[in-house]
Structure formats: structure tokens, C-alpha cells
Design a protein around this motif. Structure first.
Motif, PDB file in Angstrom:
ATOM      1  N   UNK A 150       0.828  -1.211   0.000  1.00  0.00           N
ATOM      2  CA  UNK A 150       0.000   0.000   0.000  1.00  0.00           C
ATOM      3  C   UNK A 150       0.860   1.257   0.000  1.00  0.00           C
ATOM      4  N   UNK A 151       1.891   1.277   0.848  1.00  0.00           N
ATOM      5  CA  UNK A 151       2.777   2.446   0.912  1.00  0.00           C
ATOM      6  C   UNK A 151       3.496   2.642  -0.414  1.00  0.00           C
ATOM      7  N   UNK A 152       3.964   1.564  -0.989  1.00  0.00           N
ATOM      8  CA  UNK A 152       4.685   1.658  -2.255  1.00  0.00           C
ATOM      9  C   UNK A 152       3.781   2.178  -3.365  1.00  0.00           C
ATOM     10  N   UNK A 156       1.147   4.046  -3.218  1.00  0.00           N
ATOM     11  CA  UNK A 156       0.870   5.482  -3.068  1.00  0.00           C
ATOM     12  C   UNK A 156       2.093   6.322  -3.416  1.00  0.00           C
ATOM     13  N   UNK A 157       3.288   5.858  -2.990  1.00  0.00           N
ATOM     14  CA  UNK A 157       4.516   6.601  -3.287  1.00  0.00           C
ATOM     15  C   UNK A 157       4.784   6.629  -4.787  1.00  0.00           C
ATOM     16  N   UNK A 158       4.599   5.505  -5.443  1.00  0.00           N
ATOM     17  CA  UNK A 158       4.821   5.459  -6.888  1.00  0.00           C
ATOM     18  C   UNK A 158       3.793   6.318  -7.617  1.00  0.00           C
ATOM     19  N   UNK A 159       2.550   6.281  -7.145  1.00  0.00           N
ATOM     20  CA  UNK A 159       1.479   7.028  -7.812  1.00  0.00           C
ATOM     21  C   UNK A 159       1.735   8.530  -7.780  1.00  0.00           C
ATOM     22  N   UNK A 160       2.427   9.017  -6.750  1.00  0.00           N
ATOM     23  CA  UNK A 160       2.710  10.452  -6.657  1.00  0.00           C
ATOM     24  C   UNK A 160       3.500  10.962  -7.854  1.00  0.00           C
ATOM     25  N   UNK A 161       4.305  10.100  -8.487  1.00  0.00           N
ATOM     26  CA  UNK A 161       5.116  10.506  -9.633  1.00  0.00           C
ATOM     27  C   UNK A 161       4.344  10.466 -10.945  1.00  0.00           C
ATOM     28  N   UNK A 162       3.104   9.972 -10.889  1.00  0.00           N
ATOM     29  CA  UNK A 162       2.231   9.905 -12.065  1.00  0.00           C
ATOM     30  C   UNK A 162       2.903   9.183 -13.250  1.00  0.00           C
ATOM     31  N   UNK A 163       3.433   7.981 -13.028  1.00  0.00           N
ATOM     32  CA  UNK A 163       4.042   7.263 -14.151  1.00  0.00           C
ATOM     33  C   UNK A 163       2.981   6.756 -15.114  1.00  0.00           C
ATOM     34  N   UNK A 164       3.360   6.622 -16.378  1.00  0.00           N
ATOM     35  CA  UNK A 164       2.447   6.031 -17.354  1.00  0.00           C
ATOM     36  C   UNK A 164       2.487   4.514 -17.248  1.00  0.00           C
ATOM     37  N   UNK A 165       3.578   3.974 -16.708  1.00  0.00           N
ATOM     38  CA  UNK A 165       3.693   2.530 -16.514  1.00  0.00           C
ATOM     39  C   UNK A 165       4.594   2.255 -15.318  1.00  0.00           C
ATOM     40  N   UNK A 166       4.325   1.152 -14.636  1.00  0.00           N
ATOM     41  CA  UNK A 166       5.150   0.698 -13.516  1.00  0.00           C
ATOM     42  C   UNK A 166       5.562  -0.742 -13.806  1.00  0.00           C
ATOM     43  N   UNK A 167       6.864  -1.002 -13.701  1.00  0.00           N
ATOM     44  CA  UNK A 167       7.365  -2.364 -13.852  1.00  0.00           C
ATOM     45  C   UNK A 167       7.900  -2.799 -12.498  1.00  0.00           C
ATOM     46  N   UNK A 168       7.134  -3.619 -11.800  1.00  0.00           N
ATOM     47  CA  UNK A 168       7.521  -4.076 -10.462  1.00  0.00           C
ATOM     48  C   UNK A 168       8.305  -5.374 -10.585  1.00  0.00           C
ATOM     49  N   UNK A 169       9.519  -5.383 -10.014  1.00  0.00           N
ATOM     50  CA  UNK A 169      10.389  -6.557 -10.126  1.00  0.00           C
ATOM     51  C   UNK A 169      10.000  -7.667  -9.167  1.00  0.00           C
ATOM     52  N   UNK A 170       8.965  -7.455  -8.361  1.00  0.00           N
ATOM     53  CA  UNK A 170       8.481  -8.518  -7.497  1.00  0.00           C
ATOM     54  C   UNK A 170       8.987  -8.458  -6.079  1.00  0.00           C
ATOM     55  N   UNK A 190       8.222  -6.236  -3.906  1.00  0.00           N
ATOM     56  CA  UNK A 190       7.079  -5.832  -3.095  1.00  0.00           C
ATOM     57  C   UNK A 190       5.839  -6.508  -3.670  1.00  0.00           C
ATOM     58  N   UNK A 191       5.117  -7.204  -2.819  1.00  0.00           N
ATOM     59  CA  UNK A 191       3.918  -7.907  -3.268  1.00  0.00           C
ATOM     60  C   UNK A 191       2.775  -6.913  -3.463  1.00  0.00           C
ATOM     61  N   UNK A 192       2.275  -6.852  -4.685  1.00  0.00           N
ATOM     62  CA  UNK A 192       1.174  -5.948  -5.000  1.00  0.00           C
ATOM     63  C   UNK A 192      -0.142  -6.709  -4.995  1.00  0.00           C
ATOM     64  N   UNK A 193      -1.216  -5.990  -4.662  1.00  0.00           N
ATOM     65  CA  UNK A 193      -2.566  -6.549  -4.683  1.00  0.00           C
ATOM     66  C   UNK A 193      -3.363  -5.878  -5.796  1.00  0.00           C
ATOM     67  N   UNK A 194      -4.554  -6.400  -6.054  1.00  0.00           N
ATOM     68  CA  UNK A 194      -5.440  -5.772  -7.036  1.00  0.00           C
ATOM     69  C   UNK A 194      -5.768  -4.337  -6.622  1.00  0.00           C
ATOM     70  N   UNK A 195      -5.895  -4.100  -5.301  1.00  0.00           N
ATOM     71  CA  UNK A 195      -6.161  -2.748  -4.800  1.00  0.00           C
ATOM     72  C   UNK A 195      -4.998  -1.812  -5.124  1.00  0.00           C
TER      73      UNK A 195
END
Length: 350
Positions: free
Chosen positions: A131-133, A135-149, A151-156
């Protein structure tokens, strides 16, 4: 007779610009257009690499020279407003995987994205939760995010990024996340191929060497699980730091451990351990068979030559095109792309 007081000597003027001197004006696209003798629209097309508009190569060269002469740099924020999104691709990482193979893969990916006019930004995400990640990534308004795994991401989390303007979220790892593209790099297959190779060679008492360094569990844990999944393999885990001292300490214990084979996390750890085993008087492969992973060139130059698991990865261009396609054609559908195959390579060390 009294003398008139002398006039004070005027101060020597300071050299250089006055603190009140205004800075030179920032060059604009209109300045570039005047110097190049073209329209502002042409400047925009050239400097934004617009492919939909045909501009002759001499005109492109003239615009670029004018921009360089003036020191003009396009305003990223303004361009983003016009386009409705940024060209920023976020590559979050707290620990970049060590080793030439993955470094070369990530470098190739970044160069390929740059050629497609994306700006790649690496983001240190040490200590952040999903969740923290997000929100932090969203602040930069990227057009795409490539997560190397890492940090476990959820659908939320994926939904949070997309609400902030991310047109594509790409995860690299063994599992997919709803709403994201899954680039699957099955590290378990690496361990399974290594252990199966050793078992086929008659070596069943396998010591799996895992790194003591933080941040490598993303790769080492599934490789260990893959080795344990092989029928007939008696697996025991041995932590080792990437130092000569740690390798020597493990090698000094090896006879007492009763292991006739070693599968190391990667070729670098395997080479370090193999040298230490030889220093202890253990013959490779007669006493201990050793296999690594990643198929580094240096392993082929050793004597005995190092057996390994070769990873076959896609080119950076292929993956960059996949990212670009996901950006241009955003979808809520989860898509899985298998990125890696693993093949055991038999050499003299086994």
C-alpha cells in the motif's frame, strides 16, 4: 587656514553580474522555430519524436541543431498535459539483483524504452509495503510501472496506480495480480533443473548454497524450492556470504556435512565455493560436484569448467515493445507472459 575634508574614495565596482541582474530568459519552442525557420508545430513534432507526422530528415536535423544551440529542452510537464499522460516508466527497486546477467537484462530494457521515447526512473522502495509503495509510486504519475516482485502488490494497489494515471502495471514474478500484466520468470525451474542434473549424475546429497546478503530472497527462495521438488534429491541449505572468508568457512566444514554435491545460487557463488573447496583439498567433481546458474563466461574459463543452468531471457527490445503496447492499449484483463526458460548445461564440474 583650515583644509576641506577629502572626498571619500569611491568603492571599486565589483566584477561579475550584480545579484539583482535577472537570469537570462529560458529559451522557448518559438525561439527554436525562428532560428530553424520552421513552425512551432514542426518543432514539437521533431522534439517529441512524433511518428504520425512525416518530417524530412534535413528539417529534423535543422530543428535539433537549433534546439542545441539555444539550449532548449522540452518541458516534460507541459508535454504530459497535452498528451494526457506522462512518458515516465517507473522501475521500483530496493535491491537490484546482483550479477551480470540481470544487470545486462535491465540495462537493455531501459535503453530499449528510451528509444521508444520513455523516461525510465528507478525508485528506491526500501522498507515500503504494498500500500505504501503504490501510493509513493502514484505520486510521480508514471504512465507505466514495472515491479520486479520485491514488493507484493494486490489488485487494490494496481487500482491505486491506475487511478493516478498509470496505463499499465507490469509485475515480474511467479504469480499474476488482477489488473496487471504478469511477466513470469519462474525461478523454481532453475533450482529444479540444477538438482535434476545432479541426481542424474548420481549425486543425491545436495547442499544448496543461498546468499546471506539481503534482497536476494526473490530469486534464491524459489530456486531452493525448485531443488527440493526434485524426486530423489536430499537437500540441505547452507547460507554463504559473497566473500572469500565465508566460502572458506563453509568449505572447511564440507567433509563433515556429508554432501556430495553443491548447487549455488548463481555462478559467482559457485565459483567462489569451488575455489574454496579446492583449497581444502576436495576434488571437483570427484569429491563434490558443483553447479551454478546464469551461465557466465567466467565459469567456462575455470578449470574444471563450471556446470550451470542457462537462463534464456527475452531481449530488452521485446519487453520494451510489450510495455509500449500495454501503454497504448490499456486493459483490465490480466495477461501472463512467460519470459524465461532454464536449461542445465553439463560441464566438467559435475
Amino acid at each position: 587656514m583650515s583644509q576641506s575634508p577629502k572626498s571619500p574614495t569611491p568603492p571599486t565596482p565589483a566584477t561579475g553580474p550584480s545579484p539583482l541582474t535577472p537570469p537570462p530568459p529560458v529559451p522557448t519552442s518559438a525561439d527554436v522555430a525562428r532560428l530553424a525557420g520552421v513552425s512551432r508545430a514542426t518543432v514539437s513534432y521533431v522534439l517529441n519524436n512524433a511518428e504520425a507526422v512525416r518530417i524530412s530528415e534535413p528539417t529534423r536535423l535543422k530543428v535539433r541543431r537549433a534546439a542545441e544551440e539555444l539550449g532548449y529542452v522540452p518541458h516534460a510537464a507541459a508535454r504530459s498535459l497535452r498528451a494526457g499522460h506522462t512518458r515516465l516508466v517507473l522501475l521500483p527497486t530496493s535491491h537490484v539483483p546482483v550479477g551480470p546477467l540481470y544487470s545486462a537484462f535491465l540495462n537493455e530494457l531501459q535503453w530499449a524504452l528510451r528509444r521508444l521515447d520513455y523516461t525510465v526512473v528507478q525508485y528506491g522502495s526500501l522498507g515500503l509495503t504494498g500500500d505504501e509503495a503504490a501510493r509513493a509510486w502514484a505520486e510521480l504519475r508514471p504512465v507505466a510501472v514495472i515491479s520486479l516482485g520485491e514488493i507484493t502488490l494486490s489488485a487494490h494497489n494496481v487500482a491505486t496506480l491506475k487511478r493516478a494515471g498509470a496505463r499499465a502495471v507490469i509485475t515480474m514474478g511467479p504469480d499474476g495480480v488482477p489488473g496487471a500484466h504478469a511477466l513470469v520468470m519462474d525461478q523454481q525451474e532453475v533450482g529444479a533443473r540444477a538438482a535434476a542434473h545432479l541426481v542424474e549424475r548420481g549425486r543425491r546429497r545436495i547442499g544448496v548454497v543461498v546468499p546471506e546478503e539481503d534482497g536476494l530472497e526473490l530469486f534464491s527462495a524459489p530456486r531452493l524450492a525448485g531443488a527440493r521438488s526434485v524426486a530423489g534429491a536430499d537437500v540441505e541449505t547452507f547460507p554463504m556470504a559473497y566473500t572469500e572468508e565465508s566460502a572458506a568457512a563453509l568449505a572447511a566444514r564440507w567433509r563433515r556435512l556429508g554432501r556430495d554435491a553443491a548447487f549455488a545460487y548463481n555462478d559467482e557463488y559457485a565459483m567462489l565455493l569451488m575455489r574454496a573447496l579446492q583449497d581444502e583439498g576436495l576434488a571437483v567433481p570427484a569429491d563434490v560436484a558443483v553447479i551454478g546458474a546464469d551461465d557466465l563466461l567466467l565459469g567456462r574459463l575455470l578449470r574444471p569448467r563450471l556446470s550451470t543452468v542457462r537462463l534464456e531471457l527475452p531481449t530488452g527490445d521485446h519487453l520494451a515493445e510489450l510495455v509500449d503496447r500495454a501503454v497504448r492499449e490499456p486493459s483490465e484483463l490480466t495477461r501472463r507472459h512467460d519470459l524465461m526458460t532454464a536449461v542445465a548445461v553439463h560441464r566438467e564440474s559435475t
